[in-house]
Structure formats: structure tokens, C-alpha cells
Scaffold this motif. Structure first.
Motif, PDB file in Angstrom:
ATOM      1  N   LEU A   1      16.029  -7.162  -1.781  1.00  0.00           N
ATOM      2  CA  LEU A   1      16.488  -6.156  -1.006  1.00  0.00           C
ATOM      3  C   LEU A   1      18.112  -5.280  -1.048  1.00  0.00           C
TER       4      LEU A   1
ATOM      5  N   LYS B   1       9.882  -6.226   3.747  1.00  0.00           N
ATOM      6  CA  LYS B   1      10.775  -5.379   3.490  1.00  0.00           C
ATOM      7  C   LYS B   1      11.750  -4.198   4.279  1.00  0.00           C
TER       8      LYS B   1
ATOM      9  N   LYS C   1      14.402  -3.782   6.379  1.00  0.00           N
ATOM     10  CA  LYS C   1      15.655  -2.089   6.544  1.00  0.00           C
ATOM     11  C   LYS C   1      15.693  -1.455   7.632  1.00  0.00           C
TER      12      LYS C   1
ATOM     13  N   GLU D   1      19.517  -2.125   9.853  1.00  0.00           N
ATOM     14  CA  GLU D   1      19.826  -0.474  10.562  1.00  0.00           C
ATOM     15  C   GLU D   1      20.970  -0.550  11.322  1.00  0.00           C
TER      16      GLU D   1
END
Length: 536
Positions: free
Chosen positions: A235, A261, A265, A269
Motif C-alpha cells: 500500500l 488495504k 487507508k 487517514e
């Protein structure tokens, strides 16, 4: 990493619990001078695992910095394991055993700021876990092809059940760990960090070497031995590795693609960069359900959505994703990167990590689904004991630390009532305390400072008592009054009410407070209990 426990706080907290504690508990959970006087900087673990006889033998080389001048230190090893010798500067050291503590005596005083190294040689049959990960020890099983399948899980139980180590969450090896594990030929060992090589020892064993660059909790150090196959992904610049039993590769590739994944992510974030990028992210199939072993997460959820195919929230939302992937990966930020100094504060691990499940749900399926899942967790709270346990005796608080801890955070989000600010607070919390060891007070101080609000009474109510705030309403002269009951004397928390299709925030304390709402019938008021964990 040095720590001192307040004797006053310890005594106050212990009076809240009827359970009596022993010297063994204090030796494992406390911070004596023999522990505080040194700071571990690195471990080099070199073990042979004789699976047939459930026997381990080898050594741990312990590098440490002297914090306070001393002639004695405490290392921990379960008393059922035999010590062969302990050496320092090529000298054999004298030692005394007291329950699971080993007090090591040096011929001369070790001077402050000196870098020292001991070699600790030992052998024996480690405790065999029967219900891993809920109890602790080694797990010796077979896969469906009859191959040996071995692991270890020891959170709460203590890594000293298989390693001579400074077995306290107050200290982590600052420069990581080198893990060398010799296993029978034909099997693979997977441990934390990066694979750095293997060597055939020409005695029926092959040694597998793994290196961890980052600080690591002692209970996170692990071995996974089996008929593994490896596949990988990336990633951006984060390496993702998977080790599963050979006959599960196709199933695993498809299943892991759904959540891993997207989860990474989302979490990066919301919580900041994956905190152990140097060591990579890894899932390893295990015969037990799971554990947050840093950079080598134990996965045993049978490639099912939910928790072994079930939904802990009983809302249906918990079957949208694989519980073990999401929960145990959340621990990489909360528990592995940010660690509680004493396991009495384990809500810092488990409450935030269960909250990460709510966060992931919101990232992928939106706010309403996330709130549905969060409110479903209320049914898992028992309010049997406070979430915070007694300090210094290796004792966690109530298992409510999972759902109630998550519900506390969800409540705080709606108390803050500003999502931009809230997500900044969560992100900054995870990055500010990255690779740090903290306590509950540090969490409270941080959230108070970042929010600009005094949230202390809210934290204390949910963490230190078993009473859920109860909202009471009354009408006097057509004016609505509110107050909290079943709360601490200084408790204050706003609540959102809906009246005449408008949401109205009402600041409420433990005494009747008049609002600006004019009303005739109490049933015309709706309390937003979906945003706050309260009784009404």
C-alpha cells in the motif's frame, strides 16, 4: 523507560477492589527499584523449540542502560523454567528466585548511564495454553494435514512464561529485538518484524531470524511455527505480508483483499501513518482466534466476516467486515504504538481499539452504520467493575474496557460536537504519543487541552465507576429542567435534545438546571441517546 507509581494512588485504587493480592502479583505488576534502575535497549532471543517434547532451550541477551546506580536488577521468568546461567562480562552472576522474579546480583555497582549486557541461558517446558488467547502460554496443535502448528499468546499472563525478560509494560526495548528461532526442518517460523535469513543447523533444525527495529511490548513478541506459505502486497510504500497454511492460500488471498488495504487507508487517514513501517505490516494465520502481535498480527478468524461469523453488536453491521483483521490491526496504533504503563489502564489499548471498529465502519459505510454498530455494543457492557483496575499488581479492570471504552469515546465525540476538531484530536493523540508509554491521566490531560473543554468528570465517571449517567427531566411552569443522577458530585456533560424538530444542546450537571425550552408535555422531548452512552 523509567516509571514511578504513586503509592497513594495505588492504595486508593486497591481499596476499591475486594480481591486480595499476593507478593507474586506485586513482583509481576509493581515497579520496584530493581526494575526502575535500568532501561532495556535491545533483546537478542536465540531459542530452539523441540515441538515433540514441548520443550524450549536457549538464551536472551539483554542490553540495557543503567538509570540509577545499582548492584541488583530484576528480570522475570516463570519459575517452572530452569535457569542454566546468567553471565556478564564473561562472569557468571549470582541470582535469587522469588516466584517468577529473578533478582540478579552484580559483583560491583553498575554506574548511572552505563550501557550493560547480560546473557541469560535457560530451558524447560513452557506453560501450555488451553484457551489461547484468553489464557497464556504456548499453543501446540496440528493442522489438518498432521503438520505441527505452534504459537504463543501471553497478554496479561506475561511474556516471562517463555522468555527471561523485563516483564512490565513500563519498559520496551528502545532499539527493538532480534529473534532467532530454530524449528524442525520442513516447518517455517514467522516472528515480528522483517525476515533477515535462515540457516540449516544440520541437526534436524532450521533457524529462522527476524528483526524488529521499533520498540515493542514484551507480550507482542511471538513465534508462529507451521507449514506456511507467503504472499505479499503493498500500500504505497508500506509492505504487507501474509503467512497462511499452505492449503489456505487461495481463500486467504481473496478474503484479505476485502478488508486489509481499505482498513489501512482508513486508519492512516484517521490515526496517522502506520507506526511500524520499518517492520512492515503482517498477518499470520494461527490456530487461536487472534492477538495484536506487533507487525505479525495473529489471525485465526477462519476467513469469516464478523467475529467467527457472528456479530458482536447484534445489529448486522458487525458482519460487514472481519473482526480480527480490523480489531487486531487497530491495536497497532492503540496498544502497540501507544502503550499503557500498567495493565490497570488497559482501556487505553482496548477502548480505543474497539472504537477503531466504529471508525472503520464509518470510513467505508458511513456515519449512520457506524452509530448503529456503536449502539449495538451497549448490550455487551456489564458494569460489573470499574474499567480501571488496581495499579501495581498485574490486574486489569473490567472487560467493559472494550465496549464501554469505545462508547465513552463515541460520547466524547458528540460532547465535542465538532467533527473536524474531533478527528484532529484523535489523529493528534495517535501521533503525539506514537511509540510512547502513558497512563490515564495523560489521556485526560491531552483531550482536555486539545478540545478546550474540561472532560475530566466524564472520563472519571465512565472509567472509575460502574454507574452510567442517568438523565432526568421535569417541567416547572412550562419550563424544562434537566439534571444528571447516578453520577459523581462534580459531573457535568451536555446533552442533545430534539424539540419541535430542532436539536437543542443543554448543558447539564448533577443539580436541576432550567433550560430555555418552553414545553407542556415531557413526551414532546426526544433525547439523543444514540449519540451519548446514558440512561434516560
Amino acid at each position: 523507560m523509567k516509571n514511578a507509581v504513586s503509592l497513594f494512588l495505588l492504595l486508593i485504587m486497591q481499596t476499591l477492589f475486594s480481591q486480595s493480592f499476593t507478593r507474586k502479583d506485586s513482583l509481576q505488576g509493581g515497579l520496584r527499584p530493581e526494575r526502575n534502575c535500568f532501561d532495556v535497549t535491545h533483546y537478542t532471543i536465540d531459542l530452539k523449540i523441540d515441538i515433540k517434547n514441548k520443550f524450549i532451550s536457549g538464551s536472551n541477551e539483554i542490553d540495557f542502560k543503567v538509570v540509577d546506580e545499582t548492584q541488583k536488577i530484576q528480570i522475570d521468568l516463570f519459575e517452572n523454567l530452569e535457569i542454566d546461567s546468567i553471565t556478564w562480562n564473561k562472569q557468571k552472576l549470582q541470582f535469587n528466585r522469588d516466584n517468577n522474579a529473578v533478582f540478579i546480583n552484580f559483583p560491583n555497582k553498575l554506574q548511572t548511564n552505563n550501557q550493560e549486557k547480560i546473557q541469560f541461558y535457560y530451558h524447560g517446558n513452557p506453560v501450555n495454553a488451553r484457551r489461547a488467547p484468553w489464557d497464556g502460554g504456548f499453543v501446540f496443535r496440528k493442522d489438518i494435514n498432521g503438520n505441527d502448528w505452534v504459537g504463543v499468546a501471553c497478554q496479561g499472563f506475561g511474556a516471562s512464561c517463555w522468555l527471561p525478560i523485563k516483564d512490565s509494560q513500563s519498559d520496551e526495548p528502545d532499539n527493538g529485538v532480534l529473534i532467532k528461532i530454530a524449528v524442525p526442518d520442513g516447518l517455517t517460523n514467522v516472528s515480528n518484524g522483517r525476515f533477515v535469513g535462515k540457516e540449516n543447523l544440520n541437526n534436524g533444525y532450521t533457524r529462522w531470524d527476524w528483526e524488529v527495529k521499533n520498540p515493542i511490548n514484551t507480550y507482542d513478541i511471538t513465534v508462529n511455527i507451521g507449514d506456511y506459505v507467503h504472499f505479499s502486497d503493498k500500500l504505497d510504500d508500506l509492505d504487507i505480508d501474509y503467512y497462511v497454511l499452505s492449503y489456505h492460500r487461495d481463500k486467504a488471498e481473496k478474503h484479505f483483499a476485502d478488508d486489509v488495504k481499505p482498513m489501512l487507508k482508513c486508519f492512516q487517514e484517521k490515526f496517522g501513518e502506520y507506526p511500524f513501517k520499518e517492520d512492515g505490516y503482517k498477518l499470520v494465520e494461527t490456530s487461536y482466534l487472534g492477538m495484536e502481535h506487533q507487525s505479525a498480527i495473529a489471525y485465526g478468524n477462519l476467513f469469516l466476516k464478523g467475529y467467527m461469523g457472528n456479530d458482536l453488536s447484534k445489529t448486522g453491521v458487525g458482519k460487514l467486515w472481519d473482526f480480527i483483521i480490523i480489531h487486531e490491526s487497530g491495536h497497532e496504533w492503540f496498544g502497540n504504538s501507544i502503550t499503557s504503563r500498567d495493565i490497570a489502564d488497559m482501556w487505553i489499548h482496548e477502548g480505543f481499539t474497539q472504537y477503531s471498529e466504529i471508525v472503520y465502519t464509518e470510513c467505508i459505510w458511513g456515519y449512520e452504520k457506524a452509530m448503529q454498530y456503536a449502539n449495538g455494543l451497549k448490550g455487551n457492557v456489564s458494569n460489573d467493575e470499574p474499567i480501571i483496575g488496581p495499579y501495581g499488581v498485574n490486574k486489569e479492570g473490567s472487560g467493559d474496557m472494550y465496549p464501554k471504552g469505545a462508547l465513552l469515546l463515541n460520547t466524547l465525540r458528540h460532547v465535542v460536537n465538532n467533527d473536524t476538531l474531533w478527528w484532529n484530536i484523535i489523529h493528534d493523540y495517535a501521533t503525539t504519543f506514537k511509540h510512547k508509554i502513558i497512563d490515564t491521566q495523560a489521556v485526560i490531560d491531552f483531550f482536555n487541552q486539545k478540545s478546550g473543554m474540561n472532560l475530566t468528570s466524564i472520563f472519571n465517571q465512565y472509567l472509575r465507576t460502574t454507574s452510567i449517567p442517568k438523565l432526568e427531566l421535569k417541567i416547572e411552569k412550562k419550563k424544562l429542567f434537566t439534571k444528571w443522577v447516578d453520577v459523581e458530585s462534580n459531573f457535568s456533560m451536555p446533552i442533545d435534545l430534539v424539540y419541535d424538530n430542532k436539536t437543542i444542546r443543554v448543558e447539564t450537571g448533577n443539580g436541576w438546571k432550567k433550560t430555555k425550552i418552553k414545553i407542556k408535555n415531557i413526551n414532546d422531548i426526544k433525547v439523543l441517546t444514540n449519540k451519548f452512552y446514558i440512561n434516560y
